[in-house]
Design a protein around this motif. Sequence first.
Motif, PDB file in Angstrom:
ATOM      1  N   GLU A 318      88.191  22.020 -50.962  1.00  0.00           N
ATOM      2  CA  GLU A 318      88.731  23.260 -50.400  1.00  0.00           C
ATOM      3  C   GLU A 318      88.872  24.330 -51.474  1.00  0.00           C
ATOM      4  O   GLU A 318      88.543  25.507 -51.253  1.00  0.00           O
ATOM      5  CB  GLU A 318      90.092  22.983 -49.753  1.00  0.00           C
ATOM      6  N   THR A 319      89.339  23.954 -52.648  1.00  0.00           N
ATOM      7  CA  THR A 319      89.492  24.909 -53.745  1.00  0.00           C
ATOM      8  C   THR A 319      88.134  25.437 -54.201  1.00  0.00           C
ATOM      9  O   THR A 319      87.959  26.650 -54.398  1.00  0.00           O
ATOM     10  CB  THR A 319      90.210  24.238 -54.923  1.00  0.00           C
ATOM     11  N   LEU A 320      87.159  24.545 -54.357  1.00  0.00           N
ATOM     12  CA  LEU A 320      85.812  24.962 -54.780  1.00  0.00           C
ATOM     13  C   LEU A 320      85.196  25.923 -53.778  1.00  0.00           C
ATOM     14  O   LEU A 320      84.621  26.954 -54.155  1.00  0.00           O
ATOM     15  CB  LEU A 320      84.911  23.730 -54.944  1.00  0.00           C
ATOM     16  N   CYS A 321      85.320  25.602 -52.498  1.00  0.00           N
ATOM     17  CA  CYS A 321      84.700  26.439 -51.463  1.00  0.00           C
ATOM     18  C   CYS A 321      85.410  27.785 -51.330  1.00  0.00           C
ATOM     19  O   CYS A 321      84.766  28.821 -51.116  1.00  0.00           O
ATOM     20  CB  CYS A 321      84.707  25.703 -50.125  1.00  0.00           C
ATOM     21  N   ARG A 322      86.730  27.759 -51.468  1.00  0.00           N
ATOM     22  CA  ARG A 322      87.469  29.022 -51.379  1.00  0.00           C
ATOM     23  C   ARG A 322      87.111  29.944 -52.533  1.00  0.00           C
ATOM     24  O   ARG A 322      86.927  31.157 -52.342  1.00  0.00           O
ATOM     25  CB  ARG A 322      88.967  28.727 -51.370  1.00  0.00           C
ATOM     26  N   ASP A 323      86.990  29.402 -53.738  1.00  0.00           N
ATOM     27  CA  ASP A 323      86.643  30.224 -54.890  1.00  0.00           C
ATOM     28  C   ASP A 323      85.238  30.803 -54.776  1.00  0.00           C
ATOM     29  O   ASP A 323      84.972  31.894 -55.302  1.00  0.00           O
ATOM     30  CB  ASP A 323      86.753  29.394 -56.179  1.00  0.00           C
ATOM     31  N   ARG A 324      84.336  30.089 -54.094  1.00  0.00           N
ATOM     32  CA  ARG A 324      82.952  30.563 -53.989  1.00  0.00           C
ATOM     33  C   ARG A 324      82.660  31.235 -52.655  1.00  0.00           C
ATOM     34  O   ARG A 324      81.541  31.671 -52.416  1.00  0.00           O
ATOM     35  CB  ARG A 324      81.994  29.387 -54.204  1.00  0.00           C
ATOM     36  N   GLY A 325      83.659  31.283 -51.767  1.00  0.00           N
ATOM     37  CA  GLY A 325      83.511  31.992 -50.506  1.00  0.00           C
ATOM     38  C   GLY A 325      82.577  31.319 -49.524  1.00  0.00           C
ATOM     39  O   GLY A 325      81.832  32.013 -48.815  1.00  0.00           O
ATOM     40  N   VAL A 326      82.586  29.996 -49.447  1.00  0.00           N
ATOM     41  CA  VAL A 326      81.730  29.277 -48.491  1.00  0.00           C
ATOM     42  C   VAL A 326      82.602  28.495 -47.523  1.00  0.00           C
ATOM     43  O   VAL A 326      83.774  28.194 -47.793  1.00  0.00           O
ATOM     44  CB  VAL A 326      80.747  28.323 -49.211  1.00  0.00           C
ATOM     45  N   ALA A 327      82.017  28.154 -46.365  1.00  0.00           N
ATOM     46  CA  ALA A 327      82.759  27.440 -45.323  1.00  0.00           C
ATOM     47  C   ALA A 327      82.894  25.962 -45.704  1.00  0.00           C
ATOM     48  O   ALA A 327      82.000  25.372 -46.300  1.00  0.00           O
ATOM     49  CB  ALA A 327      82.033  27.577 -43.986  1.00  0.00           C
ATOM     50  N   PHE A 328      84.039  25.406 -45.300  1.00  0.00           N
ATOM     51  CA  PHE A 328      84.277  23.990 -45.585  1.00  0.00           C
ATOM     52  C   PHE A 328      84.816  23.309 -44.336  1.00  0.00           C
ATOM     53  O   PHE A 328      85.674  23.837 -43.637  1.00  0.00           O
ATOM     54  CB  PHE A 328      85.288  23.837 -46.726  1.00  0.00           C
ATOM     55  N   ARG A 329      84.286  22.122 -44.050  1.00  0.00           N
ATOM     56  CA  ARG A 329      84.720  21.352 -42.884  1.00  0.00           C
ATOM     57  C   ARG A 329      84.939  19.907 -43.316  1.00  0.00           C
ATOM     58  O   ARG A 329      84.051  19.279 -43.898  1.00  0.00           O
ATOM     59  CB  ARG A 329      83.649  21.426 -41.792  1.00  0.00           C
ATOM     60  N   GLY A 358      69.484  29.966 -51.203  1.00  0.00           N
ATOM     61  CA  GLY A 358      69.590  29.971 -49.754  1.00  0.00           C
ATOM     62  C   GLY A 358      69.420  31.316 -49.114  1.00  0.00           C
ATOM     63  O   GLY A 358      69.535  31.435 -47.890  1.00  0.00           O
ATOM     64  N   GLY A 359      69.165  32.344 -49.890  1.00  0.00           N
ATOM     65  CA  GLY A 359      68.976  33.672 -49.325  1.00  0.00           C
ATOM     66  C   GLY A 359      70.262  34.234 -48.763  1.00  0.00           C
ATOM     67  O   GLY A 359      71.342  34.049 -49.317  1.00  0.00           O
ATOM     68  N   ASP A 360      70.132  34.915 -47.638  1.00  0.00           N
ATOM     69  CA  ASP A 360      71.299  35.551 -47.022  1.00  0.00           C
ATOM     70  C   ASP A 360      72.014  34.615 -46.042  1.00  0.00           C
ATOM     71  O   ASP A 360      73.023  34.996 -45.454  1.00  0.00           O
ATOM     72  CB  ASP A 360      70.875  36.830 -46.281  1.00  0.00           C
ATOM     73  N   GLY A 361      71.484  33.404 -45.824  1.00  0.00           N
ATOM     74  CA  GLY A 361      72.093  32.493 -44.860  1.00  0.00           C
ATOM     75  C   GLY A 361      73.413  31.936 -45.355  1.00  0.00           C
ATOM     76  O   GLY A 361      73.707  31.921 -46.551  1.00  0.00           O
ATOM     77  N   ALA A 362      74.207  31.467 -44.402  1.00  0.00           N
ATOM     78  CA  ALA A 362      75.521  30.918 -44.729  1.00  0.00           C
ATOM     79  C   ALA A 362      75.361  29.537 -45.361  1.00  0.00           C
ATOM     80  O   ALA A 362      74.458  28.780 -45.049  1.00  0.00           O
ATOM     81  CB  ALA A 362      76.384  30.831 -43.470  1.00  0.00           C
ATOM     82  N   VAL A 363      76.274  29.236 -46.268  1.00  0.00           N
ATOM     83  CA  VAL A 363      76.332  27.920 -46.903  1.00  0.00           C
ATOM     84  C   VAL A 363      77.547  27.182 -46.349  1.00  0.00           C
ATOM     85  O   VAL A 363      78.634  27.756 -46.239  1.00  0.00           O
ATOM     86  CB  VAL A 363      76.429  28.051 -48.439  1.00  0.00           C
ATOM     87  N   GLU A 364      77.363  25.940 -46.005  1.00  0.00           N
ATOM     88  CA  GLU A 364      78.456  25.154 -45.430  1.00  0.00           C
ATOM     89  C   GLU A 364      78.588  23.837 -46.176  1.00  0.00           C
ATOM     90  O   GLU A 364      77.600  23.158 -46.444  1.00  0.00           O
ATOM     91  CB  GLU A 364      78.215  24.886 -43.943  1.00  0.00           C
ATOM     92  N   VAL A 365      79.842  23.470 -46.479  1.00  0.00           N
ATOM     93  CA  VAL A 365      80.134  22.198 -47.142  1.00  0.00           C
ATOM     94  C   VAL A 365      80.934  21.333 -46.173  1.00  0.00           C
ATOM     95  O   VAL A 365      81.893  21.817 -45.555  1.00  0.00           O
ATOM     96  CB  VAL A 365      80.936  22.416 -48.443  1.00  0.00           C
ATOM     97  N   SER A 366      80.536  20.077 -46.022  1.00  0.00           N
ATOM     98  CA  SER A 366      81.227  19.172 -45.104  1.00  0.00           C
ATOM     99  C   SER A 366      81.581  17.877 -45.833  1.00  0.00           C
ATOM    100  O   SER A 366      80.900  17.465 -46.778  1.00  0.00           O
ATOM    101  CB  SER A 366      80.361  18.871 -43.874  1.00  0.00           C
ATOM    102  N   GLU A 373      81.301   4.526 -47.477  1.00  0.00           N
ATOM    103  CA  GLU A 373      80.802   5.654 -48.264  1.00  0.00           C
ATOM    104  C   GLU A 373      81.451   6.955 -47.821  1.00  0.00           C
ATOM    105  O   GLU A 373      81.811   7.120 -46.654  1.00  0.00           O
ATOM    106  CB  GLU A 373      79.283   5.774 -48.141  1.00  0.00           C
ATOM    107  N   ILE A 374      81.572   7.860 -48.786  1.00  0.00           N
ATOM    108  CA  ILE A 374      82.015   9.227 -48.526  1.00  0.00           C
ATOM    109  C   ILE A 374      80.840  10.152 -48.759  1.00  0.00           C
ATOM    110  O   ILE A 374      80.158  10.061 -49.790  1.00  0.00           O
ATOM    111  CB  ILE A 374      83.183   9.617 -49.441  1.00  0.00           C
ATOM    112  N   LEU A 375      80.579  11.027 -47.787  1.00  0.00           N
ATOM    113  CA  LEU A 375      79.434  11.924 -47.863  1.00  0.00           C
ATOM    114  C   LEU A 375      79.914  13.368 -47.985  1.00  0.00           C
ATOM    115  O   LEU A 375      80.663  13.859 -47.136  1.00  0.00           O
ATOM    116  CB  LEU A 375      78.546  11.788 -46.618  1.00  0.00           C
ATOM    117  N   ILE A 376      79.475  14.028 -49.065  1.00  0.00           N
ATOM    118  CA  ILE A 376      79.737  15.455 -49.264  1.00  0.00           C
ATOM    119  C   ILE A 376      78.396  16.163 -49.107  1.00  0.00           C
ATOM    120  O   ILE A 376      77.484  15.985 -49.922  1.00  0.00           O
ATOM    121  CB  ILE A 376      80.315  15.739 -50.653  1.00  0.00           C
ATOM    122  N   ALA A 377      78.245  16.943 -48.045  1.00  0.00           N
ATOM    123  CA  ALA A 377      76.977  17.606 -47.745  1.00  0.00           C
ATOM    124  C   ALA A 377      77.108  19.103 -47.969  1.00  0.00           C
ATOM    125  O   ALA A 377      78.054  19.739 -47.490  1.00  0.00           O
ATOM    126  CB  ALA A 377      76.554  17.325 -46.305  1.00  0.00           C
TER     127      ALA A 377
END
Length: 447
Positions: A318-329, A358-366, A373-377
Amino acid sequence: MKFRDRLPGQLAGQLMALLIGALLLAFLLSAGLIVIAQNRAGDRARSSVAADRAIELLVALDAIAPEGQADFTKAASTRTTRIRVSETPAVRITAENERSRELAALVAAQTERDAHVSILSRVETAATDDPRNAGRNREVIAISLPLASGAGWMNFTTQEPLTLHTSADQRFLLMSLGLMSLAVAAGVWIFVRRLTRPLTQLAEAAQRAARGDHSARVSELGPAELRKASLAFNGMQAEIARFDSERIRTIAAVGHDLRTPMTSLRIRAEMIEDDDLREPMIATLDEMAAMAEGLVTYARDGLEETRVPELDLAELLETLCRDRGVAFRAAARPQIEAGPVSLGRAVGNLIDNAQRYGGDGAVEVSLVREGREILIAVADQGPGIDAALMPVIFDPFTRGDSSRNADTGGAGLGLSIARRIARAHGGDLVLANRTPHGLVATLRLPV
């Protein structure tokens, strides 16, 4: 489908299938041999009993006057055994089978008289004929012997069950054999599992070693062959770890030592007054500095960091995504043992790559959990990676974009560093192109 394709895939399963098959075959053979032996013993017992009974009755008849023999035969007859006296033998000639001839010879030897014997097997009888053997097949033994007076023949007939063993006895026998087979199978299973456990551990350690875990070792126990294999594997791991450590130290030393001369060159380049000459030189030196810094980072990350026993992975992401302005789920909030700095750098590299390419498209982290196993995509909407580059994309200094400028990328060490950190944590990094476009980078970590 071939027979070998039907066998279990694991060695323990194949050994158990083989041993269970052998036990089943031995069980069937043993049961068959025991039934045959029982039947033969029953045949001999019935013949012996019939011979003894017939001889006893013959001796009694010889001692009785002719006028009293009719009453004696009537009194001596039972539901299964009948005797009568006649002028001619009921059995005129001994039957042509081995048991009849053997019984005739036995009776003749004991009485010193010509005996006629006939044994008829599997004669059907009604269920009401004999409650002891209702509905079963019988065997009729008929013996004709001449009386001592020479005035007639004693005709002896007995009907006995084909087997002296009841169905309950046979069930008990089969149950006993079955229980013994199960006990042997359980013992064999324990032995096979103990025998193949070192092989399983060796295979798991080899998989960990293939992912770059040089600390993977196996227990040096078990049979001599497995101990040799374990010793060889552990020695190989130690040599690889030593070689890799030397290589990493060399890379770190080179990256570190390059900083001083490049800093000196940059100072001199900034003193050049010609802008057209100075700016390209400074850009080249900046690129070389980024490469040198990348070498140091590549050699350092994930190796010497103290790991947190229960790291809240969702909070870190959550901290990484917030600092870089990307969505996190997050579909789960697992806690794992990991190094927060190195793991954060690995995920940060993946997010930076997704934003860069990724160009202008949105980046999403899940974040999800699948079994153990834990999967970080990290998914983007960019053009993806050329299939020809997939086999070498994790090699140091390999980039999906062939250009080397500040706008499109760095030195090509981001993915290499991320995978190295993932493997140092016992996991791995996998890339896959999305449909219709885009790329997903999946960081897999063990729970």
